[in-house]
Design an enzyme around this catalytic site. Structure first.
Site, short mmCIF file in Angstrom:
data_model
loop_
_atom_site.label_atom_id
_atom_site.label_comp_id
_atom_site.label_asym_id
_atom_site.label_seq_id
_atom_site.Cartn_x
_atom_site.Cartn_y
_atom_site.Cartn_z
N GLY A 1 0.82 -1.19 0.00
CA GLY A 1 0.00 0.00 0.00
C GLY A 1 0.86 1.24 0.00
O GLY A 1 2.06 1.19 -0.26
N GLU B 1 1.60 3.04 2.57
CA GLU B 1 2.37 3.19 3.80
C GLU B 1 3.22 1.97 4.16
O GLU B 1 4.20 2.11 4.88
CB GLU B 1 1.42 3.50 4.97
CG GLU B 1 0.62 4.79 4.83
CD GLU B 1 1.48 6.02 4.96
OE1 GLU B 1 2.51 5.97 5.67
OE2 GLU B 1 1.15 7.05 4.35
N LYS C 1 3.44 -6.64 8.87
CA LYS C 1 3.20 -5.33 8.28
C LYS C 1 4.47 -4.50 8.45
O LYS C 1 4.84 -4.15 9.57
CB LYS C 1 2.01 -4.64 8.95
CG LYS C 1 1.68 -3.27 8.35
CD LYS C 1 0.41 -2.70 8.95
CE LYS C 1 0.04 -1.39 8.29
NZ LYS C 1 -1.23 -0.84 8.84
N ASP D 1 -9.53 4.85 8.84
CA ASP D 1 -9.69 4.33 7.48
C ASP D 1 -10.76 3.26 7.45
O ASP D 1 -10.53 2.13 7.01
CB ASP D 1 -8.35 3.78 6.98
CG ASP D 1 -8.37 3.43 5.49
OD1 ASP D 1 -9.22 3.98 4.77
OD2 ASP D 1 -7.54 2.62 5.06
#
Length: 234
Positions: free
Chosen positions: A19, A21, A37, A142
């Site tokens: 993505g 980020e 992540k 989000d």
């Protein structure tokens, strides 16, 4: 001493998604399926500023995940954080589909009225979760139907909230109103004829955020108005 995350990751991480980020990898952690992540460096920022902001985002995300779980909201379990490579090792939610996929599946099979009736219990569950989150000053940042998972049989409504990368802790109604607005736009733009579904979410939200729901919904109306004005101006 070797990095603990390297010792405990038993399979080579496989890139799943990238993505704006972070990158998401699929791996294992002490034999358990996990998602890694990894936030990547932003070259346009000064290195020390980038490191500081990235560390802040990671800490906020982990705190939000933990605070949700403390308040009975299902989120992925955090296994480990590695601040050196800006990574969070967390539970992989297995046997799950996104709420987006589920809504699309229901709408593809059923008429509008039937689909709305089938989706109503899900709207109640989502409204309950968001009401509890906001009553504990957790702002997701989000909210979309892609960031909500239905685990197992959809009828059981085992909803797991994911991707708290933009989350923060805020007591202001404005921030919570924007949170709801983001979700509303995500639902209505992705899923046609879901006005009743979002209204169910909103009505249930009010019941689970009694302390500040009136002010938050008033802010939601203000944000909607600002959004319409921007659309008209172009």
């Amino acid at each position: 001493m070797e990095d603990e995350s390297r010792n405990s990751t038993e399979t080579m991480p496989v890139l799943m998604k990238q993505g704006a980020e972070a990158k998401l990898y699929k791996s294992t952690f002490y034999g358990k399926p996990c998602i890694i992540k990894e936030r990547f460096t932003k070259c346009y920022r000064h290195p020390s500023l980038d490191k500081s902001l990235t560390a802040h985002r990671i800490k906020s995300e982990v705190r939000a995940l933990l605070r949700c779980r403390m308040n009975g909201i299902c989120t992925p379990t955090v296994y480990f954080t590695n601040m050196e490579n800006s990574s969070i090792y967390m539970e992989e939610i297995e046997d799950a589909q996104t709420v987006r996929e589920y809504i699309q599946h229901v709408q593809a099979k059923e008429s509008n009225d039937t689909a709305n009736n089938i989706l109503k219990p899900l709207g109640v569950k989502v409204g309950e979760i968001l009401g509890i989150m906001h009553s504990n000053n957790i702002v997701h940042g989000d909210l979309t139907t892609s960031n909500m998972l239905l685990r197992g049989n959809p009828v059981e409504l085992d909803v797991v909230i994911i991707d708290f990368g933009l989350s923060h802790f805020e007591n202001f109604a404005e921030e919570k109103g924007v949170d709801l607005y983001v979700l509303e736009r995500a639902i209505l733009s992705t899923h046609p004829n879901t006005e009743d579904f979002f209204q169910t979410i909103l009505e249930t939200y009010k019941k689970y955020n009694l302390k500040s729901s009136a002010e938050v919904v008033a802010k939601l109306d203000e944000v909607r108005l600002r959004g319409r004005k921007r659309t008209m101006v172009g």
